[in-house]
Design a protein around this motif. Structure first.
Motif, PDB file in Angstrom:
ATOM      1  N   MET A  20      26.559  64.429  35.961  1.00  0.00           N
ATOM      2  CA  MET A  20      25.361  64.513  35.137  1.00  0.00           C
ATOM      3  C   MET A  20      24.929  62.983  34.703  1.00  0.00           C
ATOM      4  O   MET A  20      25.802  62.369  33.847  1.00  0.00           O
ATOM      5  N   GLU A  50      14.843  74.887  27.157  1.00  0.00           N
ATOM      6  CA  GLU A  50      15.017  73.569  27.593  1.00  0.00           C
ATOM      7  C   GLU A  50      15.602  72.561  26.412  1.00  0.00           C
ATOM      8  O   GLU A  50      16.836  71.897  26.921  1.00  0.00           O
ATOM      9  N   ALA A  51      15.450  72.752  25.452  1.00  0.00           N
ATOM     10  CA  ALA A  51      16.092  71.769  24.273  1.00  0.00           C
ATOM     11  C   ALA A  51      17.440  72.417  23.991  1.00  0.00           C
ATOM     12  O   ALA A  51      18.382  71.675  23.906  1.00  0.00           O
ATOM     13  N   PHE A  96      19.969  63.132  31.131  1.00  0.00           N
ATOM     14  CA  PHE A  96      19.984  64.660  30.552  1.00  0.00           C
ATOM     15  C   PHE A  96      19.422  65.407  31.900  1.00  0.00           C
ATOM     16  O   PHE A  96      18.913  66.483  31.757  1.00  0.00           O
ATOM     17  N   ALA A  97      19.897  64.943  32.892  1.00  0.00           N
ATOM     18  CA  ALA A  97      19.485  66.030  34.291  1.00  0.00           C
ATOM     19  C   ALA A  97      20.728  66.043  34.886  1.00  0.00           C
ATOM     20  O   ALA A  97      21.585  65.281  35.049  1.00  0.00           O
ATOM     21  N   ARG A 133      19.355  74.182  26.199  1.00  0.00           N
ATOM     22  CA  ARG A 133      20.257  73.566  27.245  1.00  0.00           C
ATOM     23  C   ARG A 133      20.600  72.439  27.293  1.00  0.00           C
ATOM     24  O   ARG A 133      21.712  71.821  27.365  1.00  0.00           O
ATOM     25  N   LEU A 134      19.972  71.209  27.069  1.00  0.00           N
ATOM     26  CA  LEU A 134      20.206  69.849  26.745  1.00  0.00           C
ATOM     27  C   LEU A 134      21.261  69.858  25.740  1.00  0.00           C
ATOM     28  O   LEU A 134      22.087  68.885  25.845  1.00  0.00           O
ATOM     29  N   LEU A 135      20.980  70.292  24.349  1.00  0.00           N
ATOM     30  CA  LEU A 135      21.912  70.379  23.723  1.00  0.00           C
ATOM     31  C   LEU A 135      23.108  70.773  24.010  1.00  0.00           C
ATOM     32  O   LEU A 135      24.369  70.142  23.364  1.00  0.00           O
ATOM     33  N   TYR A 175      24.425  70.979  26.967  1.00  0.00           N
ATOM     34  CA  TYR A 175      25.275  69.953  28.131  1.00  0.00           C
ATOM     35  C   TYR A 175      25.722  68.500  27.036  1.00  0.00           C
ATOM     36  O   TYR A 175      26.744  68.029  27.488  1.00  0.00           O
ATOM     37  N   ALA A 176      24.792  68.321  26.138  1.00  0.00           N
ATOM     38  CA  ALA A 176      25.343  66.830  25.384  1.00  0.00           C
ATOM     39  C   ALA A 176      26.799  67.188  24.651  1.00  0.00           C
ATOM     40  O   ALA A 176      27.563  66.351  24.707  1.00  0.00           O
TER      41      ALA A 176
END
Length: 382
Positions: A1, A286-287, A4-5, A289-291, A293-294
């Protein structure tokens, strides 16, 4: 990754597991009995190599896997996660004999694992455990008898073995807890299923002088709380991924429904109130999901901020999923409440993750503690 993608390969990998979950695993899940361990489903997870991935994957890969399975088949996702949760302490802290006895069968889906931490009076406050491990004089040096109860244990009472946390008394609070691997056929161990909202098996366990010895320890005496927290810190961001998978499934169902359902001379999607609500659902998903992954990336890097990031990811993702599924039901109307409808299923599934593996209130406490701790360290260092 990167950033953020997800990369193209990762996106393709996730799409493949989403399709497999819907086409191969969901039919097996539908044949299962609610509240019971679905052993054919577990065997399929083993045959496909998915259970092996739970033990070999990093945090990000585990999150992608759980999100993808949750999108296509929540039962498969949950069965996979519970195997990992129950057996991960064996992988990390078990003896070679324990690993050889249990891990191959867990990976193959032949043995069912369970993580037995919660008690009737000790849920979110795991350091308040009361299950007593009393020294057993008859067993010689290093033996104990377990006496007490566990409650809200996933896969109980049908699991083949339990990772059990009990108070051995080396110190107060968390310092006096030890972890044990207890086979289900051990003398004095019993239990019963609990009739819960969630469709996966949950039960209680009774320990009536269950004998355990040093060969049953996972790690060192008095260090069991660390074993529990290591496991929970790994799986908490992937609980968030499970929630994101459910939110994405609900969102996609809502997009299709509102775009095709005619109302008031057009489609539901033509109504600004509907379109804006869908936009909010998508943005929050989406928010989250990104958190997630982070947080998973931080786990894989081993950063000092992992507890804060993990708590934030679980908190936001599980709360978001509840919001998205609830609004998806509202936009679908009565049809979403019929037994067997995707959203009726998700509506029942989405509530529990806000409680287990640390309730939302516990996550907020962790976040605040980490923030103020970091501030204190910064001030002291000036």
């Amino acid at each position: 990754m990167t950033g953020f993608a997800l990369g193209a390969d990762q996106e393709e990998w996730c799409a493949r597991w989403r399709a497999l979950a819907a086409e191969r695993l969901r039919p097996l899940a539908e044949k299962g009995e609610p509240g019971r361990v679905n052993r054919p489903l577990l065997a399929a997870l083993g045959e496909l190599g998915l259970l092996e991935r739970v033990f070999s994957a990093g945090a990000l890969e585990l999150c992608l896997l759980r999100e993808s399975l949750a999108y296509g088949c929540t039962e498969a996702e949950t069965a996979l996660a519970l195997q990992g949760l129950g057996a991960h302490p064996v992988l990390r802290s078990g003896t070679e004999a324990q690993k050889e006895r249990w891990l191959p069968a867990v990976r193959a889906g032949r043995a069912v694992a369970a993580f037995a931490l919660s008690e009737p009076g000790a849920g979110s406050d795991a350091a308040a455990l009361a299950l007593a491990a009393v020294p057993d004089a008859a067993a010689g040096r290093g033996g104990w008898r377990l006496t007490g109860e566990k409650c809200w244990i996933s896969n109980a009472p049908e699991a083949d073995f339990y990772t059990v946390f009990a108070r051995t008394g080396e110190g107060p609070g968390a310092k006096g807890v030890s972890a044990f691997l207890v086979p289900a056929d051990r003398e004095g161990l019993g239990g019963e299923p609990l009739d819960m909202l969630s469709p996966h098996p949950i039960g209680s366990l009774r320990f009536d002088g269950v004998p355990v010895g040093r060969q049953d320890l996972l790690g060192e005496p008095g260090r069991g709380f660390r074993v529990a927290m290591d496991t929970l810190n790994l799986f908490r961001p992937s609980v968030g991924a499970f929630a994101v998978g459910m939110a994405r499934a609900a969102l996609d169902a809502t997009l299709a429904h509102t775009a095709g359902r005619t109302a008031f001379g057009g489609t539901l999607s033509d109504l600004q109130a509907v379109a804006h609500r869908v936009a909010e659902m998508a943005t929050r998903t989406e928010a989250a999901r990104l958190l997630v992954y982070a947080a998973a990336g931080a786990c894989d890097r081993g950063g000092a901020d992992v507890p804060r990031r993990v708590a934030m990811a679980k908190l936001l993702a599980t709360e978001t999923a509840q919001y998205v599924v609830d609004h998806a039901v509202q936009l679908h109307g009565a049809v979403a409440l019929r037994r067997g409808h995707l959203l009726e299923h998700l509506y029942r599934e989405v509530r529990a993750p806000r409680i287990y593996e640390g309730a939302s209130e516990v996550q907020r406490t962790i976040i605040a503690k980490e923030l103020y701790g970091a501030l204190g360290a910064e001030v002291a260092g000036r």
